[in-house]
Design an enzyme around this catalytic site. Structure first.
Site, PDB file in Angstrom:
ATOM      1  N   ARG A 121     -31.756 -13.727  34.161  1.00 55.34           N
ATOM      2  CA  ARG A 121     -30.860 -12.575  34.028  1.00 55.34           C
ATOM      3  C   ARG A 121     -29.685 -12.611  35.011  1.00 55.34           C
ATOM      4  O   ARG A 121     -29.259 -11.575  35.517  1.00 55.34           O
ATOM      5  CB  ARG A 121     -31.643 -11.266  34.181  1.00 55.34           C
ATOM      6  CG  ARG A 121     -32.732 -11.086  33.134  1.00 55.34           C
ATOM      7  CD  ARG A 121     -32.182 -11.047  31.721  1.00 55.34           C
ATOM      8  NE  ARG A 121     -33.253 -10.995  30.739  1.00 55.34           N
ATOM      9  CZ  ARG A 121     -33.766 -12.056  30.118  1.00 55.34           C
ATOM     10  NH1 ARG A 121     -33.281 -13.262  30.355  1.00 55.34           N
ATOM     11  NH2 ARG A 121     -34.750 -11.927  29.262  1.00 55.34           N
TER      12      ARG A 121
ATOM     13  N   SER B  85     -34.249  -3.403  28.487  1.00 53.38           N
ATOM     14  CA  SER B  85     -35.235  -3.338  29.575  1.00 53.38           C
ATOM     15  C   SER B  85     -34.580  -2.691  30.794  1.00 53.38           C
ATOM     16  O   SER B  85     -33.536  -3.149  31.257  1.00 53.38           O
ATOM     17  CB  SER B  85     -35.732  -4.742  29.931  1.00 53.38           C
ATOM     18  OG  SER B  85     -36.409  -5.319  28.845  1.00 53.38           O
TER      19      SER B  85
ATOM     20  N   GLU C 117     -32.440  -3.400  35.960  1.00 55.67           N
ATOM     21  CA  GLU C 117     -31.661  -4.388  35.228  1.00 55.67           C
ATOM     22  C   GLU C 117     -30.392  -3.745  34.691  1.00 55.67           C
ATOM     23  O   GLU C 117     -29.418  -4.411  34.385  1.00 55.67           O
ATOM     24  CB  GLU C 117     -32.490  -4.958  34.072  1.00 55.67           C
ATOM     25  CG  GLU C 117     -31.944  -6.225  33.491  1.00 55.67           C
ATOM     26  CD  GLU C 117     -32.962  -6.947  32.628  1.00 55.67           C
ATOM     27  OE1 GLU C 117     -32.773  -6.970  31.399  1.00 55.67           O
ATOM     28  OE2 GLU C 117     -33.947  -7.480  33.169  1.00 55.67           O
TER      29      GLU C 117
END
EC number: 1.3.1.98
Length: 313
Positions: A179, A229, A306
């Site tokens: 990520r 998420s 996130e």
């Protein structure tokens, strides 16, 4: 601000591409967020002049894509928002022998690029058919799901720095990791990417994409307002699958049914905070903060959002 606005309108060829006091709730998948002072739907050939103007005027700005990973304050965003979207969304398929490259501008929606790949019998993006971001955002955070991510197919990326100077990066220069990428740190604006994909049986590609779609619909709050998420996985596993999923820690901390106003933890997947109705950005922010606090208290682990949080809360 009036001087900046006048100059921007001279740079941008269409009045519809610049809006004043634009609600950011229209530009985030959470469906929340107060107004941006100036909202610019930018085109590639305008970026350099826009950046130079804002720099000369010392006018603050924020760059966004599809808003699928953002939580914007109810108070909005001061300064300008540069949106890399519809006016930077071209897609081109370049055929090869057994392979093909897809060249996509940064504002092209990832599901559209993935579907274009499927339609052309190209495999490698089946995981992305329902990720509601742009190519630029997907590269920026190395978006992924169900065992695939952008690092598997991206071979080059173009970007501009804060002076509007164009740069090109090869795959080994992008610094892909879980990520993240080099663009998470270098403050450059991604303008496009080239993806290298293999040819395969179109029916098998469609079947794999359909299986992923079915799995997502069964396990995630598809159709609900969220930013994907909410928290990053934890640990130093070699793959995302080897890392600790945040939803387990949310459950362990007894926050699986937590709610603040119109914001709640998804009953379908505890790793997602959703806008379940009339949530405000503050509702969502406060719920995220409470989850982090309780997980730390009960498990000793600090969750990291996130979701990118913008503005004053």
């Amino acid at each position: 601000m009036e001087r900046v606005l006048k100059a921007l309108r001279q740079i941008v060829g269409t009045d519809q591409a610049i809006r004043v006091d634009e609600p950011m709730s229209r530009h985030t998948t959470f469906g929340v967020g107060g107004p941006a002072d100036i909202f610019i739907d930018a085109a590639a050939d305008e970026l350099k002049d826009i950046l130079n103007l804002l720099s000369e005027e010392k006018f603050p700005f924020t760059v966004i894509g599809n808003g699928s990973n953002l939580l914007v304050s109810d108070k909005g965003i001061r300064g300008a928002v540069i949106c890399i979207g519809k006016r930077m969304s071209g897609i081109e398929v370049r055929d090869g022998d057994g392979v093909a490259d897809i060249s996509a501008a940064s504002g092209a929606l990832l599901p559209i690029v993935a579907r274009r790949a499927c339609e052309n019998g190209l495999t490698g993006l089946e995981f992305a058919t329902q990720i509601p971001g742009t190519i630029g955002g997907a590269v920026y955070m190395n978006a992924g799901a169900f065992g695939g991510d952008m690092s598997d197919s991206v071979v080059s990326v173009t970007a501009v720095d804060m002076n509007g100077t164009e740069k090109k990066y090869t795959a080994d220069q992008i610094g892909f990791d879980y990520r993240t990428s080099i663009f998470s740190k270098n403050k450059e604006i991604i303008t496009g990417a080239v993806l290298h994909l293999r040819r395969d049986d179109p029916e098998q590609i469609k079947a794999r994409a359909a299986a992923i779609r079915e799995k997502r619909e069964k396990s995630q709050p598809v159709g609900k307002r969220s930013a994907g998420s909410t928290f990053r996985k934890l640990g130093d596993g070699d793959t995302p699958e080897a890392m600790t999923p945040a939803w387990k820690l949310v459950q362990e901390a007894g926050m699986g049914d937590a709610r603040v106003g119109g914001a709640c933890v998804s009953p379908k997947h505890s790793g997602f905070v959703i806008n379940d109705g009339e949530a405000t950005a503050s509702d969502i922010y406060n719920l995220i903060s409470q989850i982090i606090e309780q997980v730390k208290l009960k498990t000793g682990v600090t969750l990291e959002p996130e979701v990118k949080i913008i503005g004053t809360f």
